[in-house]
Each structure stands twice: as structure tokens, then as C-alpha cells.
Write a protein that holds these residues in place. Structure first.
Motif, mmCIF file in Angstrom:
data_model
loop_
_atom_site.group_PDB
_atom_site.id
_atom_site.type_symbol
_atom_site.label_atom_id
_atom_site.label_comp_id
_atom_site.label_asym_id
_atom_site.label_seq_id
_atom_site.Cartn_x
_atom_site.Cartn_y
_atom_site.Cartn_z
ATOM 1 N N GLU B 33 0.825 -1.204 0.000
ATOM 2 C CA GLU B 33 0.000 0.000 0.000
ATOM 3 C C GLU B 33 0.864 1.261 0.000
ATOM 4 O OE1 GLU B 33 -3.039 0.201 3.055
ATOM 5 O OE2 GLU B 33 -3.465 2.289 2.543
ATOM 6 N N PHE B 34 0.461 2.210 -0.824
ATOM 7 C CA PHE B 34 1.155 3.500 -0.970
ATOM 8 C C PHE B 34 1.428 4.174 0.371
ATOM 9 C CE2 PHE B 34 0.262 8.181 -1.475
ATOM 10 C CZ PHE B 34 1.394 8.538 -2.186
ATOM 11 N N ALA B 35 0.422 4.187 1.255
ATOM 12 C CA ALA B 35 0.545 4.941 2.508
ATOM 13 C C ALA B 35 1.117 4.120 3.659
ATOM 14 C CB ALA B 35 -0.816 5.503 2.917
ATOM 15 N N SER B 36 1.449 2.850 3.416
ATOM 16 C CA SER B 36 2.035 2.028 4.487
ATOM 17 C C SER B 36 3.492 2.436 4.711
ATOM 18 C CB SER B 36 1.977 0.552 4.087
ATOM 19 O OG SER B 36 2.868 0.304 3.003
ATOM 20 N N VAL B 59 -0.478 13.142 -9.972
ATOM 21 C CA VAL B 59 -1.285 13.030 -8.754
ATOM 22 C C VAL B 59 -2.191 14.240 -8.509
ATOM 23 C CG1 VAL B 59 0.148 13.908 -6.843
ATOM 24 C CG2 VAL B 59 -1.206 11.807 -6.551
ATOM 25 N N PHE B 62 -5.373 13.007 -10.017
ATOM 26 C CA PHE B 62 -5.862 11.676 -9.634
ATOM 27 C C PHE B 62 -7.317 11.810 -9.176
ATOM 28 C CE2 PHE B 62 -5.064 8.048 -6.344
ATOM 29 C CZ PHE B 62 -5.630 7.115 -7.200
ATOM 30 N N ARG B 198 -11.006 4.203 -6.243
ATOM 31 C CA ARG B 198 -10.483 4.576 -4.927
ATOM 32 C C ARG B 198 -11.419 4.197 -3.796
ATOM 33 N NH1 ARG B 198 -7.964 10.580 -5.790
ATOM 34 N NH2 ARG B 198 -10.150 11.197 -5.740
ATOM 35 N N PHE B 199 -12.690 3.924 -4.129
ATOM 36 C CA PHE B 199 -13.654 3.450 -3.135
ATOM 37 C C PHE B 199 -13.402 1.992 -2.799
ATOM 38 C CE2 PHE B 199 -15.250 3.461 -7.476
ATOM 39 C CZ PHE B 199 -15.454 2.105 -7.693
ATOM 40 N N LYS B 200 -12.504 1.340 -3.540
ATOM 41 C CA LYS B 200 -12.258 -0.089 -3.367
ATOM 42 C C LYS B 200 -10.854 -0.365 -2.841
ATOM 43 C CE LYS B 200 -12.582 -4.378 -6.076
ATOM 44 N NZ LYS B 200 -12.859 -4.943 -7.425
ATOM 45 N N PRO B 203 -4.055 3.468 -3.587
ATOM 46 C CA PRO B 203 -2.923 3.320 -4.513
ATOM 47 C C PRO B 203 -1.952 2.289 -3.945
ATOM 48 C CG PRO B 203 -3.262 5.632 -3.902
ATOM 49 C CD PRO B 203 -4.145 4.824 -3.022
#
Lengths: 230, 230
Positions: B33-36, B59, B62, B198-200, B203
Motif C-alpha cells: 500500500e502507498f501509505a504504508s 497526482v 488523480f 479509490r472506493f475499493k 494506490p
């Protein structure tokens, strides 16, 4: 995929639409465009400094306001989705997700569409959606409060700031505006505005003191100063 | 603004909507995951390595696909806006801007809404909008082509890639999907998928070889393999 120069066919159509606009040129200074060499340098330094943590949860939900007067609704939707708040009702298909069209619990959408929304009603909307919100009007806070709150939220991933400000202080066209703040650069004391009017201005860094002055302006609709939500 | 724990009122409403969904858990591995923490490390290293240049222009545009079957349209809209291609006609108010609803020149929107869109028609749409597009179907290219194109576009700001792939290779639910690629990490040979659903899924980074395998799958609608646009 690249830009193609033969796109001049569009120019002919444009000649017939004199009143329409393709973006605005971002006045720099005082702003620094996010994607410019200087903006990328500020980003890299802030990332290194640990004040871009919030960016990683916020930017995946960055969106364009869907109507010219929906800046408040779009800012709230970005933050609600970034905080992974479940709206508890469907958006489309089987999916639950915050869309501006679902943010109608404090002001009817047709009113927002024609008049925009006030600071107080944006606070109301965020609370109605289930967020924990503290609001700081410029007459009840100081620039050092904004700096402290932004530095803290930008260094974490569980809180985000929304600024309510007047664009004039950045030499931008337009009046009152809302947008989430996507990061902080401590060395230059600058904030990254993720401007939801993406059809108009790109994301940009601004001096925090100038952002504070832009918040410390009176909204003629309410007679109260603007401010920020944290 | 923070998440508020008392948001359990929504849970009551949820009980009545058993078939609705709030996001999906991203299968990790193979994705990161992008934010991990690991995703942020990959980002910082790729930024340092010069293969996140395209990210800074991509971005800011996006967006979330506005319909469950609009992944192709949303991917094109993100890239057209990132390339600053003027649609030559109004979107809303005085503004000219690419919105999915304006991408109707190769397939009627009601057809896309019910059936999605094929690789060939996404190419058609990008060209119709004025972009210079090269398309690479998996049966006429190899993984090293993808790597070379991605490395080059990720290091510049004037070209972007859109992937057409099958989600199954990443253990994700769903079938064929389109999304722009937002960056490349050379050290681990991973690509950053800016998933427009993005609801699923958020990034995420995926191994490039796996992305290639996911592209090298047959679209049952056309009988041809998927691929990428550059």
C-alpha cells in the motif's frame, strides 16, 4: 501518452467561446507550484523532515470540486475519505463512499450550488458525517496555533486540516475558498494547499503567515472571520 | 479533523444494507500500500532515484472513477488533465476541463456504464481528445518494453502510462481494469498503480513482472490480450 501538438482543432472551437477559461496562471510568488522544481525540492525536504506523513493518506483522495461553488463540500469529502469514515449508505453500485452529493445534512445542495457554503456549515457537515472536528476562527486563534496544529497533523496520518481563506492574499482570482492542507515545510514555514478547484489552480505551497492573513478575513455572508478546521 | 469513534450510528444503518461494501482489504503481498511504512519507503527511494517525476504532474489530477464501470474513462481523464490538454469545450461554469462525462467520442456513455470499455476504445478516446498515444498489446511487446517505457515516463513529466490488466494476478476481486501508473521503483522493479477505483483499493505498488502478467491476459469481449498505453 503525451500531449499532441495537432490539438489546434480545439483552438478553432475556442474562438467561439471567448468567455470560457482553461485554468488560471498561478501567481508565483507568493505561491510555489507543487510540480515545479522548487515545489519538488520543498516536498522532498518536508518528506525528509517528517511533515508529509498526512500527505500519504490525504492525496489518494484528492479530488476536483464537482461544481464551481462546491469547494467546501469537496474539501470535506477528501478528508472524510482520507480518514476512512464509512458514510453508512451507498454511493454507487454496492459501494459506500463519500461524494459531495451526499453532503446535504446542514445546507441544501441547491443553496450550496448557487451561494457556496459558510465556515460554520462546513463544520456542521463534517460533524454530521461522523468526524471529530475542532474549528478555529481567526479571531479566536493566532498564527502560532495554526502552525502547531498543522505541524502536528502533517506529521501524523489521523488528522487533517481544512483552510477557509480569501484567495486575494495570494493574488489569485476569486474570493472565499476552502481546501485541505496537504503538508508543511518547517524550514521555510510554508503550507501545501491541495486546491480542490483543480480546473483553476494546481496544488501549491504558500507562506504560512500569509495563509493566516488570508484566513483572518471577514466572510461577508456571516460577518465573521474565516479560519481552519482541525 | 479526525475520525470520531461515536460513528456507530452508521453501523445501525449498515446492518440493513448487507450487500453494500466499504472498501476491500488490499491483498499484501503481492501489493504494497502507498501509505504504508513500506510504501512510503519505496516512494522516498524512488523519489531519490528520479523515477517519481511523473507523479508530480499526475497526482494533482488523480480522481475516483464516477461509475463502477468507468475505470477506462477516469484513467484517460486523469492523464488528459495531467498533460494539460484543453478539451476546447466547457465543463462547468466558464471552465474547460476533462471530465469522464465528456469522453463520449468512441463509445456511447450508456454502453460504457453497463459494459465498461475495451483497450482499443480507450486508445481511440485518448486520440480523439488530442493526445499522442502509442499502444502496446501484450502479444506485441515484452516485459522489458514495459519497463523501459515506464522508467522513461516516470522520469519525465510529459508522458504517462495507463495499464489495462486483470486484477486476479494481484489477488484482487474483480476482472479487467484500467488505471494510470504513478511511478517506478527501480531497485525492487515495482510500479505504483494509482487505482481509480479509490472506493475499493488505495494506490499500491506491485512487482512490474506481475503487472506484465496481469496485462498478458485475454479480454473476453475482444479476444485480444490487454496491455498498456504510453
Amino acid at each position: 501518452i503525451k500531449y499532441l501538438a495537432r490539438h489546434v482543432v480545439a483552438a478553432d472551437r475556442l474562438a467561439m467561446e471567448v468567455a470560457s477559461l482553461y485554468r488560471r496562471v498561478l501567481p508565483t510568488p507568493p505561491a510555489v507550484e507543487f510540480a515545479s522544481p522548487e515545489g519538488r525540492r520543498l516536498f522532498a525536504e518536508a518528506l525528509e523532515g517528517g511533515t508529509m506523513e498526512g500527505f500519504f493518506s490525504l492525496v489518494p483522495h484528492f479530488q476536483t470540486q464537482s461544481e464551481p461553488a462546491f469547494c467546501g463540500l469537496a474539501s470535506i469529502a477528501v478528508v472524510l475519505n482520507a480518514l476512512a469514515i464509512d458514510p453508512g449508505r451507498r454511493w454507487k453500485g454496492p459501494w459506500r463512499w463519500f461524494d459531495e452529493s451526499m453532503l446535504d445534512c446542514c445546507e441544501p445542495l441547491h443553496v450550496v450550488r448557487s451561494q457556496g457554503i459558510t465556515f460554520g456549515k462546513v463544520v456542521c457537515l463534517a460533524r454530521c458525517a461522523g468526524a471529530s472536528v475542532r474549528c478555529f476562527r481567526a479571531d479566536h486563534a493566532a498564527v502560532h496555533d495554526l502552525r502547531a496544529h498543522l505541524a502536528r497533523c502533517a506529521s501524523s496520518r489521523d488528522c487533517h486540516l481544512i483552510a477557509s481563506y480569501h484567495r486575494g492574499h495570494f493574488k489569485q482570482t476569486g474570493g472565499g475558498h476552502f481546501s485541505p492542507i496537504g503538508g508543511y515545510h518547517a524550514g521555510t514555514d510554508m503550507a501545501l494547499i491541495l486546491d480542490v478547484a483543480r480546473f483553476k489552480y494546481p496544488p501549491h505551497w504558500v507562506p504560512l503567515t500569509l495563509l493566516w492573513e488570508a484566513m483572518n478575513t471577514t466572510d461577508k455572508t456571516t460577518g465573521f472571520p474565516r479560519g481552519y478546521l482541525s
